[in-house]
Design an enzyme around this catalytic site. Structure first.
Site, short mmCIF file in Angstrom:
data_model
loop_
_atom_site.label_atom_id
_atom_site.label_comp_id
_atom_site.label_asym_id
_atom_site.label_seq_id
_atom_site.Cartn_x
_atom_site.Cartn_y
_atom_site.Cartn_z
N GLU A 40 0.83 -1.20 0.00
CA GLU A 40 0.00 0.00 0.00
C GLU A 40 0.87 1.26 0.00
OE1 GLU A 40 -3.77 1.89 2.52
OE2 GLU A 40 -2.39 0.50 3.51
N LYS A 113 -10.13 2.50 -2.15
CA LYS A 113 -10.30 1.94 -0.81
C LYS A 113 -11.62 2.39 -0.19
CE LYS A 113 -7.59 1.54 3.50
NZ LYS A 113 -6.29 1.89 4.11
N CYS A 150 -5.79 -2.81 2.36
CA CYS A 150 -5.49 -2.73 3.78
C CYS A 150 -6.71 -2.88 4.69
CB CYS A 150 -4.72 -1.45 4.08
SG CYS A 150 -3.83 -1.50 5.68
#
Length: 292
Positions: A40, A113, A150
């Site tokens: 990331e 995300k 993540c």
């Protein structure tokens, strides 16, 4: 599918980070990798430890300089690369975005995300607008990739929605580490929980999982905390949660793992979780909490 992962310790020098990534991408391609996954926000230090408006200058458009850079590598080496970028969508509108580069250098697709944390040293809500693309896999020449990022890796709903749309593999670029004040046993519980929950997604959906974390210590620019010790431990798991490869917890690593995508079909025949889902009874999952 031969899948390469790159677990790297980043510095404040963006060009150095990218050049080292390029060298490792070339190494993995030389070892036969067809798909290469990066961690990331791999171009820079993890800047979310503090809230600083000047950090927005690091963001870039998509397409932009990084997609051109990694797209050129993808084209030269004939590999698919999963990148993770700080996207400037418009003035005042920024995302944490994974971009998949096809082997011809084009953008195969992207994912913004969806779950954005806001914790000490992880002030991501200051920087990132939650994604609005949804949980949609990216079709590539090596397969349909369920790319998430993540904090998304803790949510079974995200993994399931990718699986229900035909993802053949779940991929999580990651930046997660230890809080300096936590005791050693607490740190290990957190790392093992992180591994376990993602292996659970593999089992529940009958899909391989690739999680690629950064590694090494990054100081807190404000000096308010001891910084983050990123715990590495990047791993590849098969569709029964079996560990196919696990990287070091404190050293850089790059490796190629052979993933048998056809095995997922057999596992789903043994464990037909999708068949037996009670979709008629899951309406309450859309509620924040069920008061009784």
């Amino acid at each position: 599918m031969k899948t390469g992962i790159i677990q790297q310790h980043n510095s404040a020098d963006r060009n150095d980070n990218m050049e080292r990534l390029a060298g490792k991408i070339k190494t993995l391609a030389g070892q036969g990798a067809e798909l290469i996954v990066l961690q990331e926000l791999h171009n820079t230090l993890y800047f979310c430890q503090t809230e600083n408006v000047n950090r927005f200058d690091m963001a870039e458009p998509i397409p932009g300089p990084s997609t051109e850079y990694f797209g050129r590598l993808a084209r030269e080496l004939g590999v698919v690369i999963v990148t993770s970028l700080f996207e400037r969508r418009a003035a005042g509108l920024y995302h944490n975005t994974a971009v998949v580069m096809e082997r011809d250098g084009s953008i195969a697709g992207k994912y913004r995300k969806m779950h954005i944390p806001d914790d000490p040293a992880y002030y991501e809500k200051f920087y990132f607008t939650p994604g609005d693309i949804g949980f949609k896999p990216v079709d590539t020449s090596v397969g349909r990739l369920g790319v998430l990022v993540c904090w998304d890796q803790w949510y079974p709903e995200a993994a399931r929605l990718m699986a229900l749309q035909g993802a053949e593999i779940l991929i999580y670029p990651t930046a997660i580490g230890y809080e300096s004040s936590d005791a050693e046993d607490e740190q290990q519980r957190q790392r093992e929980a992180w591994t376990t929950v993602q292996r659970g997604h593999a089992v529940a959906n009958g899909l391989p999982v690739v999680a690629v974390n950064r590694v090494g210590h990054e100081p807190d620019p404000s000096g308010m905390t001891g910084g983050i010790q990123f715990w590495g431990s990047s791993f590849v798991a098969g569709p029964q949660g079996e560990i196919l490869y696990r990287a070091s917890g404190n050293e850089e690593d790059c490796a190629v793992t052979d993933i048998d995508l056809k095995h997922s079909e057999q596992v789903r025949r043994w464990w037909p979780f999708l068949r037996d889902r009670r979709i008629d009874m899951y309406g309450d999952i859309l509620r924040r909490f069920i008061d009784r």
